[in-house]
Design a protein around this motif. Sequence first.
Motif, short mmCIF file in Angstrom:
data_model
loop_
_atom_site.label_atom_id
_atom_site.label_comp_id
_atom_site.label_asym_id
_atom_site.label_seq_id
_atom_site.Cartn_x
_atom_site.Cartn_y
_atom_site.Cartn_z
N ASP A 157 -11.46 11.61 46.54
CA ASP A 157 -10.10 11.44 46.01
C ASP A 157 -9.57 12.74 45.42
N PHE A 158 -10.42 13.47 44.70
CA PHE A 158 -9.96 14.74 44.15
C PHE A 158 -9.62 15.73 45.26
N ASP A 159 -10.40 15.70 46.34
CA ASP A 159 -10.11 16.57 47.49
C ASP A 159 -8.74 16.23 48.08
N GLU A 160 -8.44 14.94 48.20
CA GLU A 160 -7.15 14.52 48.74
C GLU A 160 -6.01 14.96 47.83
N CYS A 161 -6.22 14.85 46.52
CA CYS A 161 -5.21 15.30 45.56
C CYS A 161 -4.98 16.80 45.69
N ILE A 162 -6.06 17.55 45.81
CA ILE A 162 -5.95 19.01 45.91
C ILE A 162 -5.27 19.40 47.22
N LEU A 163 -5.53 18.64 48.29
CA LEU A 163 -4.89 18.91 49.57
C LEU A 163 -3.37 18.75 49.45
N LEU A 164 -2.95 17.73 48.73
CA LEU A 164 -1.52 17.49 48.55
C LEU A 164 -0.90 18.44 47.54
N ARG A 165 -1.68 18.79 46.51
CA ARG A 165 -1.18 19.71 45.48
C ARG A 165 -2.24 20.77 45.19
#
Length: 569
Positions: free
Chosen positions: A384-392
Motif C-alpha cells: 500500500d505504501f508503494d502504491e501511495c508513493i507511486l501516486l505521490r
Amino acid sequence: MAASKPVEPQSGSSLPRWQLALLIGTPIVLGVGAVYLWNRSKTKDSPGKRNGERTTPEGSASPSSGPGPGPLDRAQGAKNKGNKYFKAGKYEQAIQCYTEAIGLCPRDNQTDLSTFYQNRAAAYEQQMMWTEVVQDCTQAVEMNPRYIKALFRRAKALERLDNKKECLEDVTAVCILEAFQNQQSMLLADKVLKLLGKEKAKDKYKNRDPLMPSPQFIKSYFSSFTDDIISQPLQKGEKKDEDKDNEGEAAEVTESSGYLKAKQYMEEENYDKIISECTKEVDSGGRYTAEALLLRATFYLLIGNATGAQPDLDRVINMEDANIKLRANALIKRGSMYMQQQQPMMSTQDFNMAAEIDTRNADVYHHRGQLKILLDQVEEAVGDFDECILLRPDSALAQAQKCFALYRQAYTGNSQSQVQTAMDGFEDVIRRFPKCAEGYALYAQALTDQQQFGKADQMYNKCIDLEPDNATTYVHKGLLQLQWKQDLDLGLDLISKAIEIDNKCDFAYETMGTIEVQRGNLDKAIDMFNKAINLAKSEMEMAHLYSLCDAAYAQTEVARKYGLKPPTL
C-alpha cells in the motif's frame, strides 16, 4: 489511517502494557516508547504446580511436640484424611475432615490453622461454592497475610462473584509476591484489569463532555491527508466578499454559507465554531451539504464523538452524486473509526471500498497501509505504501512509514541484514525529505530499538527543530533518556515540557503516570492517569488508561493491607 498517534514499533514482549504500572519487565521499547525497568530473575514452578496452577490441598504441617497424640496431631490426622478424600474427588467428606481439623487445632498454631482453612477452601472451590471459598481464604490470609495460595484462590472466587475490585487487589498481591513469574496469576490480573477498564470507560465515555484537542494535534491530523477537499484552504471563488482584496481578484461571488464560514474558522484555528456552522449548512440544504457533513463528522471524531460522526459519514458515503474524493475520505475516516472500536473487518471493508471507488487516491493507500501495520499484515502494508508513493512520489510521510514497515518486518523476523536495509532506507528518507519531522521520529524509534541511543537523540532533536510545538516528541525524547542514561530527572523534565506545550497531550500524562508508579509515587500516578482519562480520544483508549489507573490503585491497597511494594526506580 487517521490515527491520533503515529504507528509505532511494538516490543518483542507479549506482556500487556498494564504491567508497566506494576513495574515488571526488562529494558524494552513498548508502543509508547522506551521505559527503563528493572531486570527480574527467572524462577521455575515449584513441585505440585502445573503451569502455575494451584489445585491441590497442602499436605505438610508443623510437627507437634510432646508425647502422645495432642490436639495438633489429631488435627493433622484429620487434615491428612481430608487430603485423601480430596484427591479421590470426594469433596463433601474432605470438607468434613478439614472442618474437624479446624476445630481440633489450637488457636495459637496460626500457620497450621491457616493451611486447614485454605484446604477447605480448595474443596469448596471444587463444588463452586464461591462465597465459602472467599470466607475460608479470608480466615487463612488473616492468619498468614502473605499466603499466596489463599490469596490467589480468593482472587479466583471473587472473580466468580463479580467482585473485580477486590479480585484485582488479591491478584496484584500474588503477582508481587511471586515476582511476576506465574503466568496464571498474571493472566487473571490482565483479564480483570481489561474488564474493569471496559466497564468504566463505557459509562464515562458515553457521558463525557466533548473536548476539542489542541491546535497542534488538529493540524497534525489534517496533515496526514493530501486528497482531502475539506482540509484545503479556501479557494479564491469561495472567499466571502469582505475577505476579497480591493482589486476584485475573484469574479465569482458566493452566497452566505455555513460551510464557508466553517472553513474560514479552520484557517483562523477557531475550531470550536466549526460544528455549529456545518450544521447550519446541512440544515439549510446548501450547495456544500456533502462537504459540511464530512467536515462536521471529522470534528465529531476529533472530539471523540463517534456516535455523532457515523451518521454524517454514512450519508456522505451513500451520496452517489457527491465528489468521489469526499466519499473516499469519508470511508477512510469511518474505517479508522471502526479500527478504534476494535472492528478490524469492518475497517478493512471500508478501506477496500475506498480503493475501489477512487483508485488513484493516495490517502487511501497510505492510511490502509497504517491499518495493515496495526493488523501485523506488514507485506500488504508495504504494498500500500508503494502504491501511495507511486501516486505521490513527494509523499515523505508514506516513504517514512514504508521504511518503518520494512524495519518492523525485519526486526520481528530477526533478520539483521534486512534491519540494516531498512535503516539505510531511513537515512535516504531524511536525506531526500529533510523537513519531514515524521521521518526523523520513526527513525529515532528504530534506532532506539537497536540501542543506538545517541543517534536516536539526535533524530528527536531534529524533530523538535522542525516542530517545536509537538509535545509527543518531547515525551519520546524523555523516555529515551530513561532507557539510555537512566536519567530520571531529565526524562521527567522533558515530559513536563510536553505538558507545558500541550496541556491536552494525553500521551504525556499517561507516560508521566507510568513513571510515577515506578518511582512509588502512586497517588501522583493516579492523578496523572485520571488527567489522561479525561483527554482520551476513544473509548478503547480510555479503557486502557483506566486499566493503568486501576493497577496503580490496586498497588496502593496492597501496600496498605500487606505492606507489599514492587521495587522502585
